[in-house]
Scaffold this motif. Structure first.
Motif, mmCIF file in Angstrom:
data_model
loop_
_atom_site.group_PDB
_atom_site.id
_atom_site.type_symbol
_atom_site.label_atom_id
_atom_site.label_comp_id
_atom_site.label_asym_id
_atom_site.label_seq_id
_atom_site.Cartn_x
_atom_site.Cartn_y
_atom_site.Cartn_z
ATOM 1 N N ASP A 128 14.306 -14.695 -2.491
ATOM 2 C CA ASP A 128 13.700 -15.432 -3.594
ATOM 3 C C ASP A 128 12.472 -14.707 -4.121
ATOM 4 O OD1 ASP A 128 12.961 -17.258 -5.485
ATOM 5 O OD2 ASP A 128 12.598 -18.896 -4.091
ATOM 6 N N ILE A 129 12.607 -14.059 -5.288
ATOM 7 C CA ILE A 129 11.469 -13.387 -5.903
ATOM 8 C C ILE A 129 10.843 -14.239 -7.001
ATOM 9 C CG2 ILE A 129 12.230 -11.052 -5.357
ATOM 10 C CD1 ILE A 129 13.325 -10.837 -8.205
ATOM 11 N N THR A 130 11.232 -15.493 -7.072
ATOM 12 C CA THR A 130 10.705 -16.354 -8.123
ATOM 13 C C THR A 130 9.486 -17.144 -7.679
ATOM 14 O OG1 THR A 130 12.148 -18.210 -7.552
ATOM 15 C CG2 THR A 130 12.988 -16.592 -9.156
ATOM 16 N N ALA A 183 5.404 5.465 -10.203
ATOM 17 C CA ALA A 183 4.303 5.611 -11.154
ATOM 18 C C ALA A 183 3.127 4.738 -10.714
ATOM 19 C CB ALA A 183 4.755 5.242 -12.559
ATOM 20 N N PHE A 184 3.403 3.447 -10.443
ATOM 21 C CA PHE A 184 2.381 2.560 -9.887
ATOM 22 C C PHE A 184 3.042 1.332 -9.287
ATOM 23 C CE2 PHE A 184 2.702 0.751 -14.154
ATOM 24 C CZ PHE A 184 2.561 -0.603 -13.953
ATOM 25 N N THR A 185 2.295 0.683 -8.410
ATOM 26 C CA THR A 185 2.729 -0.534 -7.736
ATOM 27 C C THR A 185 1.643 -1.580 -7.891
ATOM 28 O OG1 THR A 185 4.060 0.659 -6.121
ATOM 29 C CG2 THR A 185 3.324 -1.524 -5.482
ATOM 30 N N LEU A 186 2.062 -2.833 -8.021
ATOM 31 C CA LEU A 186 1.116 -3.927 -8.171
ATOM 32 C C LEU A 186 1.647 -5.148 -7.428
ATOM 33 C CD1 LEU A 186 -1.456 -4.955 -9.774
ATOM 34 C CD2 LEU A 186 0.191 -5.835 -11.423
ATOM 35 N N THR A 187 0.811 -5.766 -6.633
ATOM 36 C CA THR A 187 1.171 -7.010 -5.954
ATOM 37 C C THR A 187 0.673 -8.172 -6.808
ATOM 38 O OG1 THR A 187 0.987 -5.942 -3.806
ATOM 39 C CG2 THR A 187 0.898 -8.345 -3.828
ATOM 40 N N TYR A 188 1.540 -9.152 -7.015
ATOM 41 C CA TYR A 188 1.178 -10.295 -7.848
ATOM 42 C C TYR A 188 1.791 -11.568 -7.283
ATOM 43 C CZ TYR A 188 5.890 -10.425 -9.852
ATOM 44 O OH TYR A 188 7.241 -10.545 -10.020
ATOM 45 N N GLU A 189 1.201 -12.679 -7.650
ATOM 46 C CA GLU A 189 1.734 -13.993 -7.301
ATOM 47 C C GLU A 189 2.726 -14.385 -8.384
ATOM 48 O OE1 GLU A 189 1.634 -16.501 -4.623
ATOM 49 O OE2 GLU A 189 0.391 -14.853 -3.949
ATOM 50 N N ALA A 190 3.939 -14.750 -7.992
ATOM 51 C CA ALA A 190 4.926 -15.197 -8.975
ATOM 52 C C ALA A 190 4.365 -16.403 -9.718
ATOM 53 C CB ALA A 190 6.235 -15.549 -8.281
ATOM 54 N N PRO A 191 4.541 -16.435 -11.028
ATOM 55 C CA PRO A 191 3.973 -17.551 -11.792
ATOM 56 C C PRO A 191 4.629 -18.867 -11.433
ATOM 57 C CG PRO A 191 5.375 -16.200 -13.176
ATOM 58 C CD PRO A 191 5.273 -15.508 -11.855
#
Length: 158
Positions: free
Chosen positions: A88-90, A105-113
């Motif tokens: 579950d990536i949602t 190129a780049f990586t970013l960690t984020y909280e799924a909205p």
């Protein structure tokens, strides 16, 4: 200085005043955009003071990560979105990676909205999550055709 603004993917009242030649940017409310600055076709998100977005040019789609810019040539780029929950990536914490010909190129960690005003019958996860939207579209020919133009929103009877 050549500036344009792009709209926030999640909050349409917010905009990013962006200089595509230097990569300098400033986030603000749309009504604060200086007179004469063109609206660019594209979107961005702000993840803990890191901006990531895309905008259109006459040469094609460009992705930006803060001041870095990446021309997204069709077929040369890929996007991955992964999560600690492989099923579950949602929701929860996800990792977005932009890849160019096999190299990160780049990586970013984020909280799924956590979508507001979202119903499962008419919307998809890509409609509320910028990173999933880019993942689904980065290798789509129609998407690239749409974003390979120099549009000034409001000037072209869109």
């Amino acid at each position: 200085m050549y500036q344009r603004f792009v709209t926030n993917f999640d909050i349409t009242a917010r905009a990013l005043l962006y200089d595509p030649h230097t990569g300098t940017y400033q986030e603000m409310m749309q009504q604060q955009i200086p007179t004469g600055v063109k609206r660019g076709l594209g979107f961005y998100v702000n993840v803990v003071d890191t901006v990531v977005g895309v905008y259109t040019t006459s040469d094609g789609l460009v992705c930006f990560h803060n001041q870095q810019r990446y021309p997204l040539v069709l077929g040369e780029w890929d996007v991955t979105v992964t999560s600690a929950d492989e099923y579950d990536i949602t929701q929860g914490r996800n990792i977005f990676t932009l890849v160019h010909e096999g190299q990160q190129a780049f990586t970013l960690t984020y909280e799924a909205p956590r979508p507001r005003y979202y119903d499962a019958w008419s919307a998809t996860d890509e409609d509320v999550n910028f990173f999933l939207w880019l993942k689904v579209n980065v290798n789509d020919q129609r998407f690239h055709t749409f974003y390979t133009q120099e549009w000034n929103i409001g000037a072209d009877d869109l």
